[in-house]
Design an enzyme around this catalytic site. Structure first.
Site, PDB file in Angstrom:
ATOM      1  N   HIS A 169      50.046  21.812  26.534  1.00  0.00           N
ATOM      2  CA  HIS A 169      48.638  22.180  26.419  1.00  0.00           C
ATOM      3  C   HIS A 169      48.494  23.460  25.600  1.00  0.00           C
ATOM      4  O   HIS A 169      49.438  24.246  25.451  1.00  0.00           O
ATOM      5  CB  HIS A 169      48.008  22.362  27.798  1.00  0.00           C
ATOM      6  CG  HIS A 169      48.699  23.407  28.624  1.00  0.00           C
ATOM      7  ND1 HIS A 169      48.569  24.762  28.395  1.00  0.00           N
ATOM      8  CD2 HIS A 169      49.552  23.299  29.667  1.00  0.00           C
ATOM      9  CE1 HIS A 169      49.288  25.437  29.258  1.00  0.00           C
ATOM     10  NE2 HIS A 169      49.905  24.574  30.049  1.00  0.00           N
ATOM     11  N   ASP A 215      54.871  23.097  29.711  1.00  0.00           N
ATOM     12  CA  ASP A 215      56.160  23.657  29.296  1.00  0.00           C
ATOM     13  C   ASP A 215      57.294  23.076  30.142  1.00  0.00           C
ATOM     14  O   ASP A 215      58.397  22.841  29.643  1.00  0.00           O
ATOM     15  CB  ASP A 215      56.143  25.187  29.383  1.00  0.00           C
ATOM     16  CG  ASP A 215      55.683  25.722  30.737  1.00  0.00           C
ATOM     17  OD1 ASP A 215      55.345  24.914  31.633  1.00  0.00           O
ATOM     18  OD2 ASP A 215      55.644  26.956  30.899  1.00  0.00           O
TER      19      ASP A 215
END
Length: 480
Positions: free
Chosen positions: A97, A379
């Site tokens: 994102h 992540d």
């Protein structure tokens, strides 16, 4: 007359020296003294340096700037590059994102004041931003897989909520989408002009920031798309493991990795001293500050060029930030060396890599379904994949990071297919475990697709040691 000429010469020389001094200060070539402000001091603005070249030694500020991924100059990329006799067959995109508001707040400090409404004429700017807002407004009531249909399609709060995507995050993925459009649609015509829902596979976790990031990239890739053709599937796990998430051995590797992180932190006396100083500033116990994960909030201040928090006891400053960021970098280095994380990564990444090669195999057979795949993730999704592939030099996933798998067909030998892997626009195929020796052993210009298939179906388990030959066996074997 002579006196006047000398006076003018001295005046010009003084002006030149002043200009040189200010220039050196601006580019940080000589130090500038700065007093620490108390709670009532003025806001401490700072000039954001521009990372142009790689520093010769580890630089926490440079690394932080790369992590921020602030939209500025146009990005060069190697996506879509192949010998002329190769045809692009399918593309699989994994993204983190975009820029977000912190997930954690530093106790007893004022939250950073960031506006999460989207304003077309405010920096960072993108020509498609206004169209994106308008198009998202038309998509209310869109039918996505539960619970995605209840999430907002774009950020829209005057003061960002925790974890909310910012305008920077939207622009980052509009840029990603437009870049991929120019390469994959305009140049390679990956999708037909009358593309349908079946040509796409879209999946995201249940967070608004991942759904909105996916929509921003998609809007840059397919501007003004027909909402009836777009369907996002919900992925409950950040590992995108679908129905294969139960893996006890993977969790054992993770526990050992977390223990390694803990021991490394204990050895870092400078880090502990820094946490102690920061805890005194905000007047809370050191353990409570550490639990609040201050680097997450400080990175938000840093990426948005906002002064670090101050209280009546003083200010958290750049030196505190640099110590914590340096420890992060050292932790990543030791993580690669110790290889405890690799076991976790191999088992954590296997389900999503296995899904990806299954889609590629169908595309290689000539089927046109799901030839463009988008996983909008985190992540903690990309990191295991990068590690499992053997990309040990890859940096920790920045905001709006993108990892792309391209499948190519040899027009001269249609039964032969090749793979390319790119990370943030850089080709890393020949740095992967499964293809790093290809150029030594073969004259073929591209990495054979079979290499990736064999790696996922066989070699990933061999890398764990033991005799496991399947994901289930590797997840349940004893003695790890």
């Amino acid at each position: 007359m002579l006196f006047r000429n000398r006076f003018l010469l001295l005046l010009a020389l003084a002006a030149l020296l002043a200009f040189v001094s200010l220039s050196l200060q601006f580019f940080h070539l000589i130090p500038v003294s700065a007093a620490k402000n108390g709670a009532g001091g003025k806001s401490r603005k700072r000039v954001m340096p521009n990372p142009v070249t790689e520093p010769p030694v580890m630089d926490p500020i440079y690394e932080a700037l790369l992590y921020c991924n602030i939209p500025s100059v146009a990005e060069r990329s190697m996506e879509g590059h192949a010998p002329h006799h190769f045809k692009l067959v399918s593309v699989h995109v994994f993204i983190r994102h975009g820029d977000r508001y912190p997930l954690y707040a530093i106790p007893k400090t004022k939250r950073p004041g960031i506006d999460c409404t989207l304003v077309a004429n405010r920096k960072p700017y993108h020509p498609k931003l206004e169209g994106f807002v308008s198009h998202m407004s038309e998509g209310s009531g869109t039918s996505f897989e539960s619970p995605l249909y209840s999430l907002p399609l774009y950020p829209n709060h005057p003061l960002c909520e925790m974890g909310e995507l910012t305008q920077t995050g939207v622009v980052q993925h509009l840029r990603n989408g437009q870049l991929l459009r120019d390469i994959y649609l305009k140049k390679h015509e990956l999708l037909p002009s009358n593309w349908s829902t079946d040509h796409l596979y879209l999946e995201t976790t249940g967070k608004s920031r991942t759904l909105q990031s996916g929509l921003a990239l998609l809007y840059g890739f397919l501007p003004d798309f027909d909402w009836k053709k777009i369907y996002f599937r919900h992925q409950p796990s950040a590992l995108f493991c679908s129905g294969n998430c139960y893996c006890p051995v993977r969790n054992q590797y993770l526990e050992k990795e977390q223990r390694r992180q803990y021991l490394l932190r204990l050895k870092n006396s400078e880090l502990e001293r820094t946490y102690g100083e920061m805890a005194k500033i905000v007047n809370i116990p050191t353990k409570q500050l550490r639990a609040a994960n201050p680097i997450d909030s400080l990175l938000c201040h840093f990426c948005h060029n906002i002064s670090f928090p101050c209280t009546r006891n003083g200010c958290i400053d750049m030196e505190h930030f640099k110590v914590i960021k340096t420890h992060q970098i050292e932790d990543e280095k030791e993580r690669r060396e110790k290889k405890l994380y690799l076991g976790y990564a191999l088992l954590g990444a296997h389900p999503i890599l296995n899904q990806t090669i299954s889609r590629m195999q169908r595309a290689a057979e000539g089927r046109k379904e799901e030839i463009f795949t988008l996983y909008s993730a985190h992540d903690v999704t990309l990191s295991p994949v990068l590690s499992a592939l053997g990309l040990t030099e890859a940096r920790f996933p920045r905001f709006a990071a993108r990892l792309i798998f391209e499948l190519w067909q040899n027009r001269e030998k249609p039964s032969e297919h090749s793979i390319r892997i790119l990370y943030n626009g850089v080709e890393v195929t020949f740095h992967t475990t499964f293809c790093q020796d290809h150029r030594k052993l073969s004259h073929k210009p591209m990495c054979p697709f079979e290499n990736l298939v064999h790696f996922v179906q066989r070699d990933m388990f061999a890398a764990l040691g033991g005799s496991s030959t399947s994901y289930y066996d590797a997840c349940h074997r004893e003695g790890v």
